[in-house]
Design an enzyme around this catalytic site. Structure first.
Site, mmCIF file in Angstrom:
data_model
loop_
_atom_site.group_PDB
_atom_site.id
_atom_site.type_symbol
_atom_site.label_atom_id
_atom_site.label_comp_id
_atom_site.label_asym_id
_atom_site.label_seq_id
_atom_site.Cartn_x
_atom_site.Cartn_y
_atom_site.Cartn_z
ATOM 1 N N SER A 95 0.867 -1.179 0.000
ATOM 2 C CA SER A 95 0.000 0.000 0.000
ATOM 3 C C SER A 95 0.905 1.231 0.000
ATOM 4 C CB SER A 95 -0.908 0.003 1.233
ATOM 5 O OG SER A 95 -1.800 -1.073 1.196
ATOM 6 N N LYS A 170 -7.165 1.845 -2.640
ATOM 7 C CA LYS A 170 -6.767 1.473 -1.274
ATOM 8 C C LYS A 170 -6.797 2.696 -0.359
ATOM 9 C CE LYS A 170 -5.372 -0.789 2.277
ATOM 10 N NZ LYS A 170 -4.151 -1.599 2.385
ATOM 11 N N LYS A 238 0.557 5.713 8.224
ATOM 12 C CA LYS A 238 1.308 5.680 6.954
ATOM 13 C C LYS A 238 0.380 5.836 5.762
ATOM 14 C CE LYS A 238 1.937 1.975 4.918
ATOM 15 N NZ LYS A 238 1.311 1.194 3.793
#
Length: 294
Positions: A95, A170, A238
């Protein structure tokens, strides 16, 4: 098929094992070589570098923490690119930032190598049982070639657009999850302060418009105060940093995502970064001087 796998962490290790169990031969590399032990027992091959993985594989899958790690694995010394040849493919299931995916695809295209960005959703339990969801960006013919391979790890595999679209999807997923968890915790905090049992609130509203998969999966953890990680706060930070970076690059305002990120940053400052992201409840408990349990 000879399948390379670089990155055997919490998600990558079970994913690689599922590929091996499906009948492919997996050539794997991880800096923590012991992570490959279970894979080797099943017939997989541990390699000494990303280059060696690529030399022995038809397609290389990467499963790494963030954009810089993927770039280093691909283009660093003894990296994957050094072992690639025309006609092979890299599938990045990390990701990362969507614009980084597009950059990597262009650089690999120069040596005749295809690229798919294919981040996943579902966490470690679904990685283990092979039921993660995969959102893919890339060319249709390349996707068609590797769709069955991806299905060895997943219950759903969806092509959502060109390269970068997988990671955009995502990021959208992570935005919705973070904002949803925060909204659930905020509502339960209001109920608790007003003297109403949040667990009863959940039972009353879960089947209505406010109900969601997030509410169903995270409510009991909140009520139990059990923040054993399925998906850690530090990893969600993140992802939300990638949301903010991408939003700024394409001039999109994302205020609720920014707020959810700052809540998680506060939790990290208090030492909760390893907790499950349902631990957002702990922030509401701190600022409201209350507990949601009991």
């Amino acid at each position: 098929m000879k399948v390379g796998f670089v990155g055997l962490g919490i998600m990558g290790k079970p994913m690689s094992i599922n590929v091996q169990k499906a009948g492919h031969t997996v050539y794997a590399f991880d800096f923590h070589i012991e992570n490959a032990n279970d894979l080797v027992e099943l017939g997989g091959v541990a390699c000494a570098s990303g280059k060696e993985v690529a030399e022995n594989s038809d397609v290389v899958i990467t499963m790494l923490p963030n954009s810089p790690h993927v770039e280093s694995a691909l283009f660093g010394e003894n990296g994957i690119a050094e072992g690639l040849s025309a006609g092979k493919c890299v599938i990045d299931m990390s990701s990362i930032a969507p614009l980084a995916s597009r950059d990597f695809a262009k650089r690999l295209e120069e040596i005749g190598v295809d690229f798919l960005d294919a981040p996943v959703s579902g966490g470690e339990p679904k990685a283990i049982d092979g039921t993660i969801a995969v959102m893919v960006g890339g060319k249709e013919d390349v996707f068609a070639k590797y769709e069955d391979l991806l299905k060895t790890m997943a219950s759903t595999v969806t092509l959502v657009g060109e390269v970068g679209a997988g990671n955009i999807t995502k990021l959208a997923n992570q935005m919705i999850v973070a904002i949803n968890i925060a909204g659930v915790c905020e509502a339960y905090s209001l109920a608790k302060k007003a003297g109403v049992d949040p667990a009863r609130v959940y039972e009353a509203i879960r089947s209505g418009l406010a109900g969601s998969t997030v509410m169903d999966q995270k409510s009991q953890k909140i009520f139990d105060g059990d923040f054993t990680p399925g998906f850690r706060i530090e990893l969600h930070i993140k992802d939300l940093q990638n949301v903010m970076d991408t939003s700024h690059q394409i001039n999109v305002s994302s205020p609720f995502s920014a707020l959810a990120m700052e809540i998680m940053q506060s939790l990290k400052a208090h030492g909760h970064e390893k907790d499950d992201h349902s631990g957002i409840a702990e922030w509401y408990e701190m600022v409201n001087d209350m507990k949601l349990q009991g």
